[in-house]
Design a protein around this motif. Structure first.
Motif, PDB file in Angstrom:
ATOM      1  N   VAL A 219       0.072  12.815   8.790  1.00  0.00           N
ATOM      2  CA  VAL A 219      -0.745  13.247   7.654  1.00  0.00           C
ATOM      3  C   VAL A 219      -0.065  14.470   7.050  1.00  0.00           C
ATOM      4  O   VAL A 219       0.087  15.485   7.720  1.00  0.00           O
ATOM      5  CB  VAL A 219      -2.189  13.560   8.096  1.00  0.00           C
ATOM      6  CG1 VAL A 219      -2.951  14.258   6.974  1.00  0.00           C
ATOM      7  CG2 VAL A 219      -2.918  12.279   8.483  1.00  0.00           C
ATOM      8  N   VAL A 220       0.359  14.354   5.777  1.00  0.00           N
ATOM      9  CA  VAL A 220       1.177  15.415   5.177  1.00  0.00           C
ATOM     10  C   VAL A 220       0.386  16.391   4.311  1.00  0.00           C
ATOM     11  O   VAL A 220       0.914  17.402   3.883  1.00  0.00           O
ATOM     12  CB  VAL A 220       2.347  14.815   4.341  1.00  0.00           C
ATOM     13  CG1 VAL A 220       3.324  14.085   5.248  1.00  0.00           C
ATOM     14  CG2 VAL A 220       1.828  13.903   3.237  1.00  0.00           C
ATOM     15  N   ALA A 221      -0.882  16.067   4.021  1.00  0.00           N
ATOM     16  CA  ALA A 221      -1.694  16.942   3.166  1.00  0.00           C
ATOM     17  C   ALA A 221      -3.161  16.597   3.377  1.00  0.00           C
ATOM     18  O   ALA A 221      -3.473  15.491   3.830  1.00  0.00           O
ATOM     19  CB  ALA A 221      -1.304  16.733   1.703  1.00  0.00           C
ATOM     20  N   PRO A 222      -4.065  17.545   3.053  1.00  0.00           N
ATOM     21  CA  PRO A 222      -5.488  17.230   3.171  1.00  0.00           C
ATOM     22  C   PRO A 222      -5.928  16.345   2.007  1.00  0.00           C
ATOM     23  O   PRO A 222      -6.520  16.816   1.038  1.00  0.00           O
ATOM     24  CB  PRO A 222      -6.162  18.601   3.136  1.00  0.00           C
ATOM     25  CG  PRO A 222      -5.219  19.461   2.383  1.00  0.00           C
ATOM     26  CD  PRO A 222      -3.839  18.929   2.602  1.00  0.00           C
ATOM     27  N   GLY A 223      -5.622  15.077   2.100  1.00  0.00           N
ATOM     28  CA  GLY A 223      -5.930  14.151   1.010  1.00  0.00           C
ATOM     29  C   GLY A 223      -7.384  13.743   1.004  1.00  0.00           C
ATOM     30  O   GLY A 223      -8.189  14.151   1.838  1.00  0.00           O
ATOM     31  N   ILE A 224      -7.697  12.905   0.030  1.00  0.00           N
ATOM     32  CA  ILE A 224      -9.069  12.404  -0.105  1.00  0.00           C
ATOM     33  C   ILE A 224      -8.982  10.874  -0.092  1.00  0.00           C
ATOM     34  O   ILE A 224      -7.885  10.319  -0.038  1.00  0.00           O
ATOM     35  CB  ILE A 224      -9.689  12.983  -1.401  1.00  0.00           C
ATOM     36  CG1 ILE A 224     -11.203  12.882  -1.378  1.00  0.00           C
ATOM     37  CG2 ILE A 224      -9.094  12.332  -2.642  1.00  0.00           C
ATOM     38  CD1 ILE A 224     -11.862  13.854  -2.334  1.00  0.00           C
ATOM     39  N   ASN A 225     -10.131  10.209  -0.122  1.00  0.00           N
ATOM     40  CA  ASN A 225     -10.095   8.755  -0.247  1.00  0.00           C
ATOM     41  C   ASN A 225     -10.496   8.385  -1.664  1.00  0.00           C
ATOM     42  O   ASN A 225     -11.661   8.506  -2.035  1.00  0.00           O
ATOM     43  CB  ASN A 225     -11.049   8.119   0.768  1.00  0.00           C
ATOM     44  CG  ASN A 225     -11.051   6.605   0.638  1.00  0.00           C
ATOM     45  OD1 ASN A 225     -10.240   6.034  -0.083  1.00  0.00           O
ATOM     46  ND2 ASN A 225     -11.968   5.964   1.336  1.00  0.00           N
ATOM     47  N   SER A 226      -9.532   7.975  -2.455  1.00  0.00           N
ATOM     48  CA  SER A 226      -9.851   7.586  -3.834  1.00  0.00           C
ATOM     49  C   SER A 226      -9.052   6.356  -4.250  1.00  0.00           C
ATOM     50  O   SER A 226      -8.702   6.199  -5.404  1.00  0.00           O
ATOM     51  CB  SER A 226      -9.601   8.761  -4.784  1.00  0.00           C
ATOM     52  OG  SER A 226      -8.350   9.357  -4.528  1.00  0.00           O
ATOM     53  N   LYS A 227      -8.789   5.498  -3.295  1.00  0.00           N
ATOM     54  CA  LYS A 227      -8.024   4.274  -3.538  1.00  0.00           C
ATOM     55  C   LYS A 227      -8.863   3.251  -4.306  1.00  0.00           C
ATOM     56  O   LYS A 227     -10.070   3.178  -4.117  1.00  0.00           O
ATOM     57  CB  LYS A 227      -7.620   3.624  -2.208  1.00  0.00           C
ATOM     58  CG  LYS A 227      -6.929   4.548  -1.233  1.00  0.00           C
ATOM     59  CD  LYS A 227      -6.572   3.837   0.067  1.00  0.00           C
ATOM     60  CE  LYS A 227      -7.754   3.328   0.868  1.00  0.00           C
ATOM     61  NZ  LYS A 227      -8.579   4.362   1.497  1.00  0.00           N
ATOM     62  N   MET A 228      -8.182   2.440  -5.099  1.00  0.00           N
ATOM     63  CA  MET A 228      -8.873   1.318  -5.740  1.00  0.00           C
ATOM     64  C   MET A 228      -8.795   0.092  -4.829  1.00  0.00           C
ATOM     65  O   MET A 228      -7.752  -0.189  -4.243  1.00  0.00           O
ATOM     66  CB  MET A 228      -8.240   0.998  -7.101  1.00  0.00           C
ATOM     67  CG  MET A 228      -8.975  -0.125  -7.825  1.00  0.00           C
ATOM     68  SD  MET A 228      -8.198  -0.631  -9.361  1.00  0.00           S
ATOM     69  CE  MET A 228      -8.771   0.613 -10.485  1.00  0.00           C
ATOM     70  N   ASP A 229      -9.914  -0.643  -4.747  1.00  0.00           N
ATOM     71  CA  ASP A 229      -9.940  -1.834  -3.891  1.00  0.00           C
ATOM     72  C   ASP A 229      -9.391  -3.056  -4.629  1.00  0.00           C
ATOM     73  O   ASP A 229      -9.174  -3.024  -5.839  1.00  0.00           O
ATOM     74  CB  ASP A 229     -11.365  -2.088  -3.394  1.00  0.00           C
ATOM     75  CG  ASP A 229     -12.310  -2.359  -4.547  1.00  0.00           C
ATOM     76  OD1 ASP A 229     -12.268  -3.469  -5.115  1.00  0.00           O
ATOM     77  OD2 ASP A 229     -13.080  -1.447  -4.911  1.00  0.00           O
ATOM     78  N   GLU A 230      -9.210  -4.134  -3.879  1.00  0.00           N
ATOM     79  CA  GLU A 230      -8.582  -5.339  -4.425  1.00  0.00           C
ATOM     80  C   GLU A 230      -9.447  -6.055  -5.465  1.00  0.00           C
ATOM     81  O   GLU A 230      -8.928  -6.628  -6.420  1.00  0.00           O
ATOM     82  CB  GLU A 230      -8.251  -6.307  -3.285  1.00  0.00           C
ATOM     83  CG  GLU A 230      -7.105  -5.846  -2.417  1.00  0.00           C
ATOM     84  CD  GLU A 230      -5.779  -5.862  -3.155  1.00  0.00           C
ATOM     85  OE1 GLU A 230      -5.368  -4.786  -3.639  1.00  0.00           O
ATOM     86  OE2 GLU A 230      -5.164  -6.942  -3.258  1.00  0.00           O
ATOM     87  N   VAL A 231     -10.760  -6.009  -5.274  1.00  0.00           N
ATOM     88  CA  VAL A 231     -11.646  -6.719  -6.207  1.00  0.00           C
ATOM     89  C   VAL A 231     -11.544  -6.098  -7.603  1.00  0.00           C
ATOM     90  O   VAL A 231     -11.391  -6.788  -8.611  1.00  0.00           O
ATOM     91  CB  VAL A 231     -13.112  -6.695  -5.695  1.00  0.00           C
ATOM     92  CG1 VAL A 231     -14.066  -7.266  -6.731  1.00  0.00           C
ATOM     93  CG2 VAL A 231     -13.214  -7.481  -4.386  1.00  0.00           C
ATOM     94  N   ARG A 232     -11.570  -4.788  -7.637  1.00  0.00           N
ATOM     95  CA  ARG A 232     -11.474  -4.119  -8.940  1.00  0.00           C
ATOM     96  C   ARG A 232     -10.078  -4.241  -9.535  1.00  0.00           C
ATOM     97  O   ARG A 232      -9.928  -4.313 -10.750  1.00  0.00           O
ATOM     98  CB  ARG A 232     -11.880  -2.655  -8.805  1.00  0.00           C
ATOM     99  CG  ARG A 232     -13.372  -2.541  -8.654  1.00  0.00           C
ATOM    100  CD  ARG A 232     -13.793  -1.134  -8.863  1.00  0.00           C
ATOM    101  NE  ARG A 232     -14.181  -0.530  -7.602  1.00  0.00           N
ATOM    102  CZ  ARG A 232     -14.428   0.763  -7.474  1.00  0.00           C
ATOM    103  NH1 ARG A 232     -14.269   1.572  -8.504  1.00  0.00           N
ATOM    104  NH2 ARG A 232     -14.811   1.246  -6.322  1.00  0.00           N
ATOM    105  N   ALA A 233      -9.067  -4.252  -8.670  1.00  0.00           N
ATOM    106  CA  ALA A 233      -7.701  -4.407  -9.188  1.00  0.00           C
ATOM    107  C   ALA A 233      -7.531  -5.790  -9.819  1.00  0.00           C
ATOM    108  O   ALA A 233      -6.909  -5.918 -10.887  1.00  0.00           O
ATOM    109  CB  ALA A 233      -6.686  -4.190  -8.069  1.00  0.00           C
ATOM    110  N   ALA A 234      -8.116  -6.815  -9.199  1.00  0.00           N
ATOM    111  CA  ALA A 234      -8.031  -8.167  -9.757  1.00  0.00           C
ATOM    112  C   ALA A 234      -8.764  -8.229 -11.098  1.00  0.00           C
ATOM    113  O   ALA A 234      -8.254  -8.774 -12.090  1.00  0.00           O
ATOM    114  CB  ALA A 234      -8.629  -9.171  -8.776  1.00  0.00           C
ATOM    115  N   TYR A 235      -9.950  -7.667 -11.133  1.00  0.00           N
ATOM    116  CA  TYR A 235     -10.753  -7.589 -12.365  1.00  0.00           C
ATOM    117  C   TYR A 235      -9.941  -6.873 -13.455  1.00  0.00           C
ATOM    118  O   TYR A 235      -9.894  -7.299 -14.610  1.00  0.00           O
ATOM    119  CB  TYR A 235     -12.029  -6.849 -12.006  1.00  0.00           C
ATOM    120  CG  TYR A 235     -13.014  -6.542 -13.103  1.00  0.00           C
ATOM    121  CD1 TYR A 235     -14.221  -7.223 -13.173  1.00  0.00           C
ATOM    122  CD2 TYR A 235     -12.787  -5.500 -14.015  1.00  0.00           C
ATOM    123  CE1 TYR A 235     -15.164  -6.901 -14.142  1.00  0.00           C
ATOM    124  CE2 TYR A 235     -13.713  -5.187 -14.980  1.00  0.00           C
ATOM    125  CZ  TYR A 235     -14.910  -5.879 -15.042  1.00  0.00           C
ATOM    126  OH  TYR A 235     -15.841  -5.551 -15.997  1.00  0.00           O
ATOM    127  N   GLY A 236      -9.278  -5.796 -13.053  1.00  0.00           N
ATOM    128  CA  GLY A 236      -8.475  -5.016 -13.999  1.00  0.00           C
ATOM    129  C   GLY A 236      -7.298  -5.803 -14.548  1.00  0.00           C
ATOM    130  O   GLY A 236      -6.972  -5.682 -15.742  1.00  0.00           O
TER     131      GLY A 236
END
Ligand SMILES: *Cc1c(COP(=O)(O)O)cnc(C)c1O
Length: 369
Positions: A219-236
């Motif tokens: 872990v290289v930084a105190p990141g957050i969870n803000s990933k896009m999921d597959e369902v929304r990526a397909a919709y996009g």
């Protein structure tokens, strides 16, 4: 009563095509974490938007917060009060003090002539907004940033697909953020993105949106969870195929509004800017109460009674909300142009499905006082 006409209507993909893609996701059992649709959407967006690097997010607020983290912005940031509240909230979530600067009435964006007076030794960045998708004075802003060694992060939530002389507006500054919320020109249900200029920064952003993980155990930084999921990526991906047609439909609405409203005393609006590919995300009109014979609010509520739901974007100003009201830069005397615009604006209904009848109903609300 007639059917309600809302300010916007979401661009929705064809349901059969979406189900076909969902089947692929179900079969693969890969539903999030940089899956195939996530990768395909990022590649397709780079091509469509003419930018080299993009990272997609779960909404349009987290890219703002993440951009500030990635550039290690601290202290004070100069920004505009004439925006959606998320712009300033992103600073607050990073412990940064927002410093409001007045807007340029010609664009609605931050006035470059007023930025220098707001710079202090604590200033580290400028966060302008291409409000309504109308390009800010990017050249002047960059000159000031270069002179004082400041970063520039554009909130480009409204500026999907906007180009100036064939070049994407998202290329300006150090980074630009997008929102793919349901109410925007292009949506992924909820979603957003961060546009960056080099591969190293793209990698850093990808770590930050996944808790800071760089590989399985590091872990290289105190990141957050803000990933896009597959369902929304397909919709996009599906919505990207039809967004040009949606923008063109909006353009036609703008043409009809402009034709009908150009001769009405006390109502003004903006024309297209030369060399700019606009996205027609909003159609703001400005009411001069004295000349029009009715205040903005009188007109706004009268329209609602007739089932026409415009919106007073961006009233009240961000600087008027309780969190920010106490800041010295939030004083009304500091922001006269922003107040004037916030007190006179109505965004008319604007979307890809407005019919001629609906457009005429909107126009008649304004013509027949
Ligand atoms: C919509 C919007 C955002 C926030 O985007 P979300 O996707 O709703 O989180 C940020 N800034 C501006 C100017 C917006 O209009």
């Amino acid at each position: 009563m007639d059917k309600q006409i809302t300010v916007t209507s979401p661009l929705l993909p064809n349901l059969d095509e979406f189900q076909f893609m969902l089947k692929e996701i179900w079969d693969s059992k890969w539903i999030t974490n940089n899956g195939s649709f996530h990768q395909r959407l990022e590649a397709a967006l780079c091509e469509y938007l003419k930018v080299p690097y993009i990272s997609v997010f779960t909404n349009g607020t987290l890219p703002l917060i993440t951009a500030l983290q990635a550039l290690r912005i601290t202290g004070e940031v100069i920004t505009t009060p004439y925006s959606f509240v998320a712009t300033t909230h992103a600073l607050w979530w990073n412990g940064i003090k927002p410093v409001f600067v007045d807007i340029d009435p010609a664009t609605g964006g931050i006035d470059p002539n007023k930025i220098e007076a707001a710079i202090t030794p604590k200033t580290t960045a400028i966060m302008p907004v291409h409000v309504y998708g109308k390009p800010c004075k990017t050249k002047e802003i960059q000159e000031i940033a270069d002179k004082y060694g400041l970063r520039v992060i554009y909130d480009a939530a409204h500026a999907f697909g906007v180009e100036v002389n064939g070049k994407s507006i998202l290329e300006e500054g150090d980074m630009s953020t997008l929102s793919f919320h349901a109410t925007k020109v292009y949506n992924t249900l909820e979603g957003g993105a961060l546009v960056v200029h080099d591969e190293k920064m793209k990698r850093r952003i990808d770590y930050l949106k996944n808790f800071g993980f760089a590989g399985e155990t590091e872990v290289v930084a105190p990141g957050i969870n803000s990933k896009m999921d597959e369902v929304r990526a397909a919709y996009g991906l599906l919505n990207l195929r039809q967004v040009d047609a949606a923008i063109e439909a909006r353009h036609q609405v703008a043409i009809l509004y402009r034709e009908a409203l150009s001769s009405i005393e006390g109502i003004t609006f903006w024309d297209d800017m030369p060399g700019v590919r606009h996205n027609y995300s909003y159609f703001p009109i400005f009411v001069n109460a004295e000349k029009y014979g009715m205040t903005r609010d009188e007109q706004y509520f009268k329209m609602r009674e007739q089932g026409v739901y415009g919106r007073r974007y961006f009233y009240p100003l961000i600087s008027e909300f309780s969190t920010y009201r106490g800041l010295p830069s939030a004083r009304k005397e500091n922001l006269p142009e922003a107040h004037k615009m916030a007190d006179s604006v109505i965004c008319l209904p604007m979307h890809h499905e407005l019919s001629k009848d609906e457009i005429n109903r909107v126009i008649n609300c304004i013509i027949n006082k």
